[in-house]
Design a protein around this motif. Structure first.
Motif, PDB file in Angstrom:
ATOM      1  N   VAL A 177       0.916  -1.223   0.024  1.00 60.80           N
ATOM      2  CA  VAL A 177       0.146  -0.038   0.110  1.00 60.80           C
ATOM      3  C   VAL A 177       1.023   1.185   0.049  1.00 60.80           C
ATOM      4  O   VAL A 177       0.880   2.228  -0.734  1.00 60.80           O
ATOM      5  CB  VAL A 177      -1.121   0.057   1.335  1.00 60.80           C
ATOM      6  N   LEU A 178       1.880   1.427   0.717  1.00 62.14           N
ATOM      7  CA  LEU A 178       2.821   2.355   0.929  1.00 62.14           C
ATOM      8  C   LEU A 178       3.586   2.860  -0.328  1.00 62.14           C
ATOM      9  O   LEU A 178       3.774   3.960  -0.879  1.00 62.14           O
ATOM     10  CB  LEU A 178       3.661   2.460   2.132  1.00 62.14           C
ATOM     11  N   LYS A 179       3.935   1.660  -1.077  1.00 66.04           N
ATOM     12  CA  LYS A 179       4.668   1.777  -2.264  1.00 66.04           C
ATOM     13  C   LYS A 179       3.948   2.072  -3.133  1.00 66.04           C
ATOM     14  O   LYS A 179       4.325   3.037  -4.158  1.00 66.04           O
ATOM     15  CB  LYS A 179       5.195   0.148  -2.507  1.00 66.04           C
ATOM     16  N   ALA A 180       2.632   2.120  -3.338  1.00 66.69           N
ATOM     17  CA  ALA A 180       1.722   2.502  -4.416  1.00 66.69           C
ATOM     18  C   ALA A 180       0.974   3.881  -4.199  1.00 66.69           C
ATOM     19  O   ALA A 180       0.211   4.455  -4.900  1.00 66.69           O
ATOM     20  CB  ALA A 180       0.426   1.282  -4.334  1.00 66.69           C
ATOM     21  N   ALA A 181       1.294   4.318  -3.006  1.00 60.39           N
ATOM     22  CA  ALA A 181       0.527   5.890  -2.504  1.00 60.39           C
ATOM     23  C   ALA A 181       1.513   6.932  -3.037  1.00 60.39           C
ATOM     24  O   ALA A 181       2.388   6.798  -3.331  1.00 60.39           O
ATOM     25  CB  ALA A 181       0.399   5.613  -1.008  1.00 60.39           C
ATOM     26  N   GLY A 182       0.849   8.192  -2.980  1.00 59.10           N
ATOM     27  CA  GLY A 182       1.162   9.270  -3.999  1.00 59.10           C
ATOM     28  C   GLY A 182       0.539  10.633  -3.583  1.00 59.10           C
ATOM     29  O   GLY A 182       0.071  10.808  -2.934  1.00 59.10           O
ATOM     30  N   PRO A 183       1.059  11.412  -4.724  1.00 59.84           N
ATOM     31  CA  PRO A 183       0.220  12.977  -4.698  1.00 59.84           C
ATOM     32  C   PRO A 183      -1.012  12.817  -4.583  1.00 59.84           C
ATOM     33  O   PRO A 183      -1.647  13.912  -4.214  1.00 59.84           O
ATOM     34  CB  PRO A 183       1.135  13.586  -5.722  1.00 59.84           C
ATOM     35  N   THR A 184      -1.664  11.867  -5.012  1.00 60.03           N
ATOM     36  CA  THR A 184      -3.207  11.866  -4.781  1.00 60.03           C
ATOM     37  C   THR A 184      -3.919  11.347  -3.742  1.00 60.03           C
ATOM     38  O   THR A 184      -4.942  11.185  -3.550  1.00 60.03           O
ATOM     39  CB  THR A 184      -3.694  11.025  -6.200  1.00 60.03           C
ATOM     40  N   THR A 185      -2.944  11.242  -2.499  1.00 62.31           N
ATOM     41  CA  THR A 185      -3.169  10.567  -1.330  1.00 62.31           C
ATOM     42  C   THR A 185      -2.883  11.533  -0.126  1.00 62.31           C
ATOM     43  O   THR A 185      -1.914  12.109  -0.280  1.00 62.31           O
ATOM     44  CB  THR A 185      -2.417   9.252  -1.008  1.00 62.31           C
ATOM     45  N   GLU A 186      -4.026  11.761   0.685  1.00 61.54           N
ATOM     46  CA  GLU A 186      -3.848  12.445   1.795  1.00 61.54           C
ATOM     47  C   GLU A 186      -3.601  11.594   3.049  1.00 61.54           C
ATOM     48  O   GLU A 186      -4.142  10.575   3.198  1.00 61.54           O
ATOM     49  CB  GLU A 186      -5.088  13.172   2.169  1.00 61.54           C
ATOM     50  N   VAL A 187      -2.333  11.882   3.771  1.00 56.55           N
ATOM     51  CA  VAL A 187      -1.864  10.948   4.651  1.00 56.55           C
ATOM     52  C   VAL A 187      -1.672  11.619   6.027  1.00 56.55           C
ATOM     53  O   VAL A 187      -1.299  12.733   6.101  1.00 56.55           O
ATOM     54  CB  VAL A 187      -0.365  10.502   4.400  1.00 56.55           C
ATOM     55  N   GLY A 188      -2.253  11.079   7.098  1.00 55.89           N
ATOM     56  CA  GLY A 188      -2.260  11.521   8.350  1.00 55.89           C
ATOM     57  C   GLY A 188      -2.154  10.510   9.352  1.00 55.89           C
ATOM     58  O   GLY A 188      -1.993   9.383   9.046  1.00 55.89           O
ATOM     59  N   VAL A 189      -2.311  10.940  10.638  1.00 55.55           N
ATOM     60  CA  VAL A 189      -2.139   9.893  11.588  1.00 55.55           C
ATOM     61  C   VAL A 189      -3.616  10.026  12.400  1.00 55.55           C
ATOM     62  O   VAL A 189      -4.057  11.138  12.822  1.00 55.55           O
ATOM     63  CB  VAL A 189      -1.126  10.309  12.767  1.00 55.55           C
ATOM     64  N   GLY A 190      -4.099   8.740  12.737  1.00 52.55           N
ATOM     65  CA  GLY A 190      -5.441   8.521  13.456  1.00 52.55           C
ATOM     66  C   GLY A 190      -5.275   8.110  14.824  1.00 52.55           C
ATOM     67  O   GLY A 190      -4.178   8.494  15.554  1.00 52.55           O
ATOM     68  N   ASP A 191      -6.266   7.576  15.431  1.00 52.69           N
ATOM     69  CA  ASP A 191      -6.271   7.247  16.658  1.00 52.69           C
ATOM     70  C   ASP A 191      -5.170   6.181  17.072  1.00 52.69           C
ATOM     71  O   ASP A 191      -4.834   5.471  16.288  1.00 52.69           O
ATOM     72  CB  ASP A 191      -7.693   6.917  17.203  1.00 52.69           C
ATOM     73  N   THR A 192      -4.679   6.273  18.018  1.00 54.58           N
ATOM     74  CA  THR A 192      -3.823   5.031  18.840  1.00 54.58           C
ATOM     75  C   THR A 192      -4.515   3.906  18.805  1.00 54.58           C
ATOM     76  O   THR A 192      -5.848   3.877  18.982  1.00 54.58           O
ATOM     77  CB  THR A 192      -3.028   5.399  19.762  1.00 54.58           C
ATOM     78  N   ALA A 193      -3.933   2.694  18.848  1.00 53.42           N
ATOM     79  CA  ALA A 193      -4.874   1.552  19.109  1.00 53.42           C
ATOM     80  C   ALA A 193      -3.899   0.266  19.869  1.00 53.42           C
ATOM     81  O   ALA A 193      -2.691   0.588  20.021  1.00 53.42           O
ATOM     82  CB  ALA A 193      -5.161   1.030  17.717  1.00 53.42           C
ATOM     83  N   GLN A 194      -4.737  -0.623  20.017  1.00 51.06           N
ATOM     84  CA  GLN A 194      -3.769  -1.852  20.575  1.00 51.06           C
ATOM     85  C   GLN A 194      -4.197  -3.093  19.527  1.00 51.06           C
ATOM     86  O   GLN A 194      -5.272  -3.378  19.394  1.00 51.06           O
ATOM     87  CB  GLN A 194      -4.194  -2.284  22.214  1.00 51.06           C
ATOM     88  N   VAL A 195      -3.044  -3.586  19.189  1.00 52.06           N
ATOM     89  CA  VAL A 195      -3.062  -4.552  18.222  1.00 52.06           C
ATOM     90  C   VAL A 195      -2.482  -5.830  18.692  1.00 52.06           C
ATOM     91  O   VAL A 195      -1.298  -5.627  18.966  1.00 52.06           O
ATOM     92  CB  VAL A 195      -2.861  -4.176  16.742  1.00 52.06           C
ATOM     93  N   ALA A 196      -2.879  -6.994  18.991  1.00 55.07           N
ATOM     94  CA  ALA A 196      -2.072  -8.359  19.460  1.00 55.07           C
ATOM     95  C   ALA A 196      -1.368  -7.895  20.584  1.00 55.07           C
ATOM     96  O   ALA A 196      -0.325  -8.345  20.960  1.00 55.07           O
ATOM     97  CB  ALA A 196      -1.237  -8.603  18.491  1.00 55.07           C
ATOM     98  N   GLY A 197      -2.098  -7.093  21.588  1.00 58.47           N
ATOM     99  CA  GLY A 197      -1.494  -6.593  22.691  1.00 58.47           C
ATOM    100  C   GLY A 197      -0.403  -5.788  22.664  1.00 58.47           C
ATOM    101  O   GLY A 197       0.069  -5.363  23.752  1.00 58.47           O
ATOM    102  N   ARG A 198      -0.296  -5.250  21.590  1.00 57.17           N
ATOM    103  CA  ARG A 198       1.036  -4.251  21.323  1.00 57.17           C
ATOM    104  C   ARG A 198       0.297  -2.744  21.145  1.00 57.17           C
ATOM    105  O   ARG A 198      -0.515  -2.505  20.264  1.00 57.17           O
ATOM    106  CB  ARG A 198       1.914  -4.300  20.544  1.00 57.17           C
ATOM    107  N   ASP A 199       0.989  -1.785  21.726  1.00 58.54           N
ATOM    108  CA  ASP A 199       0.685  -0.309  21.548  1.00 58.54           C
ATOM    109  C   ASP A 199       0.925  -0.095  19.969  1.00 58.54           C
ATOM    110  O   ASP A 199       2.042  -0.321  19.532  1.00 58.54           O
ATOM    111  CB  ASP A 199       1.186   0.751  22.276  1.00 58.54           C
TER     112      ASP A 199
END
Length: 397
Positions: A177-199
């Protein structure tokens, strides 16, 4: 980034389904959004810093359990093909098993020790299927049929064209996904989360363009080591994720060497894969599903079709125009009283007819990818809405 990491990213791979691997079609424009409250209390980071954290991660050893759920909204007949009815029961061929990830929910164990050793064990039902890459060898084993697939990994050591790597983990999905993303993409940071017991932080990618079926892609990134732990592909129409792939358990210690050792069981049927370049090149692969239906080979032009591909648009609005070189049109098939019932059933599953400057045709629709099959033997396909697809086909005339 270590030399091993660079090498592993050059190795050609067993891709997850096409619709997942081609999610975004251009590069990233950074938006300095900050993580919100609601999950673990983590230091704030920008999108740029989070992407750099992913790129700097040198984790190559892990084991754990992962789950992938895919809801493409496929018509019943097509969903049956991808869900397994179109795949030989107990097949040991890796392509057959990976194709099944395009439909339903699947759980698997995953282990990795650098670019030369990975293992996936599918845990669907009581019959297990294992896919193992160990140095020069790739093995697939289906316990149900006691069948084994074996292929020499000609790409071991960095030969990009023929090497195999087992890419069904959240790490590889995020990388694609990251390799394919570009100037037509808006990138930001969302909420934090816990996945598989890890922050984890969550990197959020959204199309800037209208007309995409994708609402956003959310990548949960381990706050300590930068490893992507989960990837979610959300629809622009809402509802549950189109794709939700993530670890449920993960351990970043080195797996034991015998994890990747495989010897065919006594009495197993062993099929040797082809050496050299991938035989499934060109546009023929695009029509493999259609050609599975008797009577539809004439629509696609079969193995001898022209398969000429033209890319229309850019970014999230990219559409591929494919000239199949078909010998028949949809109208010909509809009017053919001798056409096999499977072909007629497939046409009925395509949905309503559409028309425009391009002429007439039918749209095969899923929640992610739409394909317009025209009466004059062209196919327009992309992760765009039906309206956008028709608009693009009109502009191509």
């Amino acid at each position: 980034m270590s030399a091993n990491t660079k090498t592993s990213r050059k190795v050609a791979r067993y891709a997850v389904p096409v619709a997942v691997a081609g999610v975004a079609a251009a590069t990233v424009a950074m938006v300095p959004a900050f993580a919100n409250a609601g999950g673990p209390d983590l230091p704030k980071v920008t999108a740029q810093q989070l992407i750099e954290k992913i790129a700097a991660s040198d984790v190559q050893e892990l084991s754990g359990t992962a789950k992938i759920s895919t809801d493409l909204g496929l018509p019943k007949i097509a969903g049956g093909l991808l869900g397994g009815s179109g795949v030989a029961a107990g097949s040991a061929a890796p392509e057959d098993k990976i194709a099944q990830l395009a439909n339903g929910t699947h759980t698997f164990r995953v282990a990795a020790d650098g670019p030369d050793r990975q293992k996936l064990t599918f845990l669907d039902g009581k019959d297990e299927y294992s896919l193992i890459h160990n140095g020069d060898d790739v093995w697939g084993y289906a316990s149900q049929s006691n069948e084994v697939f074996h292929e020499k990994n000609a790409g071991a050591g960095g030969h990009e064209k023929t090497g195999r790597r087992l890419d069904a983990s959240p790490q590889q999905l995020a990388e694609e996904v990251l390799k394919a993303a570009g100037p037509t993409t808006e990138v930001g940071v969302g909420d934090t989360a816990q996945v598989a017991g890890r922050d984890a932080y969550q990197l959020v990618l959204k199309p800037k363009q209208a007309g995409s079926t994708v609402g956003s892609v959310q990548i949960a990134v381990d706050a300590k080591n930068g490893v992507p732990l989960r990837v979610q592909l959300l629809s622009s129409q809402g509802g549950k994720p189109i794709v939700d792939a993530g670890f449920t358990k993960v351990d970043f210690t080195k797996p034991s060497a015998d994890t990747f050792t495989f010897t065919p069981p006594k009495g197993a049927k062993v099929t040797e894969g082809a050496d050299g370049d991938d035989k499934g090149k060109g546009a023929d692969k695009e029509f493999k599903a259609l050609e599975a239906f008797p009577g539809l080979d004439a629509l696609t032009g079969g193995a001898h079709g022209k398969g000429e591909v033209k890319v229309l648009g850019e970014g999230w609005s990219t559409v591929a125009q494919i000239n199949t070189g078909a010998g028949k049109s949809l109208k010909d098939l509809e009017a053919d009283k001798n056409a096999p019932k499977e072909a007629k059933q497939f046409l009925d599953s395509l949905g309503g007819k559409v028309s425009g400057k391009f002429g007439e045709g039918r749209i095969f629709s899923t929640r992610l990818v739409n394909a317009l099959i025209t009466d004059d033997g062209k196919v327009y396909v992309g992760a765009v809405t039906k309206d956008q697809l028709v608009k693009t086909a009109d502009s191509a005339r």
